[in-house]
Design a protein around this motif. Structure first.
Motif, PDB file in Angstrom:
ATOM      1  N   GLY A   1     -30.923  32.703  15.717  1.00  0.00           N
ATOM      2  CA  GLY A   1     -31.603  32.101  16.821  1.00  0.00           C
ATOM      3  C   GLY A   1     -30.877  31.647  18.013  1.00  0.00           C
ATOM      4  N   GLY A   2     -29.581  31.663  17.546  1.00  0.00           N
ATOM      5  CA  GLY A   2     -28.491  31.023  18.561  1.00  0.00           C
ATOM      6  C   GLY A   2     -27.559  32.314  19.212  1.00  0.00           C
ATOM      7  N   SER A   3     -26.801  31.832  20.052  1.00  0.00           N
ATOM      8  CA  SER A   3     -26.187  32.699  21.079  1.00  0.00           C
ATOM      9  C   SER A   3     -24.689  32.596  20.931  1.00  0.00           C
ATOM     10  CB  SER A   3     -26.558  32.228  22.539  1.00  0.00           C
ATOM     11  OG  SER A   3     -28.123  32.482  22.676  1.00  0.00           O
ATOM     12  N   LEU A   4     -24.147  33.974  21.058  1.00  0.00           N
ATOM     13  CA  LEU A   4     -22.566  33.792  21.222  1.00  0.00           C
ATOM     14  C   LEU A   4     -22.011  35.002  22.318  1.00  0.00           C
ATOM     15  CD1 LEU A   4     -21.221  34.187  17.834  1.00  0.00           C
ATOM     16  CD2 LEU A   4     -20.659  32.347  19.033  1.00  0.00           C
ATOM     17  N   ARG A   5     -21.013  34.587  22.765  1.00  0.00           N
ATOM     18  CA  ARG A   5     -20.436  35.592  23.961  1.00  0.00           C
ATOM     19  C   ARG A   5     -19.221  36.035  23.575  1.00  0.00           C
ATOM     20  NH1 ARG A   5     -18.200  34.234  29.802  1.00  0.00           N
ATOM     21  NH2 ARG A   5     -19.283  36.118  31.140  1.00  0.00           N
ATOM     22  N   LEU A   6     -19.051  37.129  23.394  1.00  0.00           N
ATOM     23  CA  LEU A   6     -17.654  37.937  23.080  1.00  0.00           C
ATOM     24  C   LEU A   6     -17.227  38.484  24.319  1.00  0.00           C
ATOM     25  CD1 LEU A   6     -18.563  40.222  20.081  1.00  0.00           C
ATOM     26  CD2 LEU A   6     -17.900  37.721  20.103  1.00  0.00           C
ATOM     27  N   SER A   7     -15.621  38.265  24.346  1.00  0.00           N
ATOM     28  CA  SER A   7     -15.045  38.867  25.744  1.00  0.00           C
ATOM     29  C   SER A   7     -13.948  39.759  25.067  1.00  0.00           C
ATOM     30  CB  SER A   7     -14.496  37.573  26.284  1.00  0.00           C
ATOM     31  OG  SER A   7     -15.510  36.458  26.809  1.00  0.00           O
ATOM     32  N   CYS A   8     -13.527  40.477  25.882  1.00  0.00           N
ATOM     33  CA  CYS A   8     -12.378  41.490  25.377  1.00  0.00           C
ATOM     34  C   CYS A   8     -11.535  42.065  26.743  1.00  0.00           C
ATOM     35  CB  CYS A   8     -12.962  42.743  25.009  1.00  0.00           C
ATOM     36  SG  CYS A   8     -11.566  44.038  24.665  1.00  0.00           S
ATOM     37  N   VAL A   9     -10.329  41.692  26.919  1.00  0.00           N
ATOM     38  CA  VAL A   9      -9.551  41.901  27.816  1.00  0.00           C
ATOM     39  C   VAL A   9      -8.608  43.039  27.712  1.00  0.00           C
ATOM     40  CG1 VAL A   9      -7.682  40.885  29.425  1.00  0.00           C
ATOM     41  CG2 VAL A   9      -9.420  39.283  28.450  1.00  0.00           C
ATOM     42  N   ALA A  10      -8.529  43.995  28.592  1.00  0.00           N
ATOM     43  CA  ALA A  10      -7.732  45.145  28.502  1.00  0.00           C
ATOM     44  C   ALA A  10      -6.581  45.001  29.268  1.00  0.00           C
ATOM     45  CB  ALA A  10      -8.518  46.410  28.973  1.00  0.00           C
ATOM     46  N   SER A  11      -5.309  45.282  28.749  1.00  0.00           N
ATOM     47  CA  SER A  11      -4.013  45.320  29.442  1.00  0.00           C
ATOM     48  C   SER A  11      -3.123  46.680  29.046  1.00  0.00           C
ATOM     49  CB  SER A  11      -3.389  44.166  28.877  1.00  0.00           C
ATOM     50  OG  SER A  11      -3.041  44.115  27.593  1.00  0.00           O
ATOM     51  N   GLY A  12      -2.184  46.625  29.961  1.00  0.00           N
ATOM     52  CA  GLY A  12      -1.466  47.978  29.857  1.00  0.00           C
ATOM     53  C   GLY A  12      -1.961  49.288  30.813  1.00  0.00           C
ATOM     54  N   ASN A  13      -2.047  50.355  30.384  1.00  0.00           N
ATOM     55  CA  ASN A  13      -2.176  51.208  31.136  1.00  0.00           C
ATOM     56  C   ASN A  13      -3.733  51.448  31.503  1.00  0.00           C
ATOM     57  OD1 ASN A  13      -2.248  53.706  32.689  1.00  0.00           O
ATOM     58  ND2 ASN A  13      -1.925  55.121  31.400  1.00  0.00           N
TER      59      ASN A  13
ATOM     60  N   THR B   1     -12.110  43.151  32.022  1.00  0.00           N
ATOM     61  CA  THR B   1     -12.643  42.427  30.940  1.00  0.00           C
ATOM     62  C   THR B   1     -14.159  42.898  30.740  1.00  0.00           C
ATOM     63  OG1 THR B   1     -11.326  40.369  31.231  1.00  0.00           O
ATOM     64  CG2 THR B   1     -13.406  40.143  30.039  1.00  0.00           C
ATOM     65  N   VAL B   2     -14.587  42.989  29.748  1.00  0.00           N
ATOM     66  CA  VAL B   2     -15.899  43.287  29.170  1.00  0.00           C
ATOM     67  C   VAL B   2     -16.442  42.247  28.278  1.00  0.00           C
ATOM     68  CG1 VAL B   2     -15.460  44.509  27.162  1.00  0.00           C
ATOM     69  CG2 VAL B   2     -17.495  44.852  28.387  1.00  0.00           C
ATOM     70  N   TYR B   3     -17.622  41.866  28.610  1.00  0.00           N
ATOM     71  CA  TYR B   3     -18.214  40.659  28.034  1.00  0.00           C
ATOM     72  C   TYR B   3     -19.579  41.344  27.024  1.00  0.00           C
ATOM     73  CZ  TYR B   3     -15.849  38.187  31.367  1.00  0.00           C
ATOM     74  OH  TYR B   3     -14.786  37.688  32.207  1.00  0.00           O
ATOM     75  N   LEU B   4     -19.886  40.520  25.987  1.00  0.00           N
ATOM     76  CA  LEU B   4     -21.166  40.893  25.267  1.00  0.00           C
ATOM     77  C   LEU B   4     -21.746  39.536  25.087  1.00  0.00           C
ATOM     78  CD1 LEU B   4     -22.851  43.106  23.736  1.00  0.00           C
ATOM     79  CD2 LEU B   4     -21.537  42.614  21.662  1.00  0.00           C
ATOM     80  N   GLN B   5     -22.920  39.463  25.762  1.00  0.00           N
ATOM     81  CA  GLN B   5     -23.799  38.188  25.647  1.00  0.00           C
ATOM     82  C   GLN B   5     -24.668  38.541  24.702  1.00  0.00           C
ATOM     83  OE1 GLN B   5     -23.598  35.120  26.986  1.00  0.00           O
ATOM     84  NE2 GLN B   5     -25.145  34.399  25.469  1.00  0.00           N
ATOM     85  N   MET B   6     -24.741  37.698  23.472  1.00  0.00           N
ATOM     86  CA  MET B   6     -25.696  37.969  22.406  1.00  0.00           C
ATOM     87  C   MET B   6     -26.588  36.826  22.152  1.00  0.00           C
ATOM     88  SD  MET B   6     -22.810  39.581  19.499  1.00  0.00           S
ATOM     89  CE  MET B   6     -21.915  38.073  19.188  1.00  0.00           C
ATOM     90  N   ASN B   7     -27.997  37.280  22.369  1.00  0.00           N
ATOM     91  CA  ASN B   7     -29.012  35.991  22.140  1.00  0.00           C
ATOM     92  C   ASN B   7     -29.980  36.463  21.067  1.00  0.00           C
ATOM     93  OD1 ASN B   7     -27.925  34.809  24.702  1.00  0.00           O
ATOM     94  ND2 ASN B   7     -29.371  36.054  25.835  1.00  0.00           N
ATOM     95  N   SER B   8     -30.469  35.324  20.528  1.00  0.00           N
ATOM     96  CA  SER B   8     -31.558  35.587  19.436  1.00  0.00           C
ATOM     97  C   SER B   8     -31.037  36.216  18.614  1.00  0.00           C
ATOM     98  CB  SER B   8     -32.835  36.161  19.898  1.00  0.00           C
ATOM     99  OG  SER B   8     -33.422  35.572  21.099  1.00  0.00           O
ATOM    100  N   LEU B   9     -29.778  35.639  17.884  1.00  0.00           N
ATOM    101  CA  LEU B   9     -28.857  36.475  16.888  1.00  0.00           C
ATOM    102  C   LEU B   9     -29.649  36.143  15.553  1.00  0.00           C
ATOM    103  CD1 LEU B   9     -25.275  35.215  17.988  1.00  0.00           C
ATOM    104  CD2 LEU B   9     -26.172  37.581  17.451  1.00  0.00           C
ATOM    105  N   LYS B  10     -29.501  37.224  14.754  1.00  0.00           N
ATOM    106  CA  LYS B  10     -30.327  37.367  13.476  1.00  0.00           C
ATOM    107  C   LYS B  10     -28.995  37.447  12.291  1.00  0.00           C
ATOM    108  CE  LYS B  10     -33.900  40.163  15.280  1.00  0.00           C
ATOM    109  NZ  LYS B  10     -34.635  41.371  15.478  1.00  0.00           N
ATOM    110  N   PRO B  11     -29.399  37.081  11.053  1.00  0.00           N
ATOM    111  CA  PRO B  11     -28.407  37.309  10.022  1.00  0.00           C
ATOM    112  C   PRO B  11     -27.877  38.941   9.909  1.00  0.00           C
ATOM    113  CG  PRO B  11     -30.192  36.027   9.215  1.00  0.00           C
ATOM    114  CD  PRO B  11     -30.884  36.285  10.500  1.00  0.00           C
TER     115      PRO B  11
END
Length: 121
Positions: A14-26, A76-86
């Motif tokens: 039921g909780g939430s997490l936010r993933l982030s990803c940063v790209a570098s280089g070419n 950067t790309v983000y992934l907001q994850m809500n209502s998480l399940k097992p």
């Protein structure tokens, strides 16, 4: 291109997490970014992706709960994850720069290290 993902962790159902990803280089060649995940004993699956123009795709299992977004200025790309399940428990991988393999299916040229997401019941 190097991808650095962060934001994984342990959360209750039921909780939430936010993933982030940063790209570098070419990064000039990056046409899209996204997220895949792999749970123990299961095949890797696409979670969501987003093109440089902002077009998004989601897996059926995440469409109503997860939101992918991008910040081109920050590479950067983000992934907001809500209502998480097992069943969302998996290692989540950031991907970048896709090439069409067949209609609706893409090969991703760059993969980041995984970040663990664990959802407790």
């Amino acid at each position: 291109v190097q991808l650095q993902a962060s934001g994984g962790g342990l959360v209750q159902a039921g909780g939430s997490l936010r993933l982030s990803c940063v790209a570098s280089g070419n990064i000039v060649r990056i046409n899209a970014m996204g997220w895949y995940r792999q749970a123990p004993g299961k095949q890797r699956e696409m979670v969501a992706d987003i093109t440089s123009g902002g077009f998004t795709r989601y897996a059926d299992s995440t469409r109503d709960r997860f939101t992918i977004s991008g910040d081109n200025g920050k590479n950067t790309v983000y992934l907001q994850m809500n209502s998480l399940k097992p069943e969302d428990t998996a290692v989540y991988y950031c991907v970048a720069d896709r090439t069409p393999a067949r209609p609706g299916v893409y090969e991703w040229n760059y993969w980041g290290q995984g970040t663990q997401v664990t959802v407790s019941s």
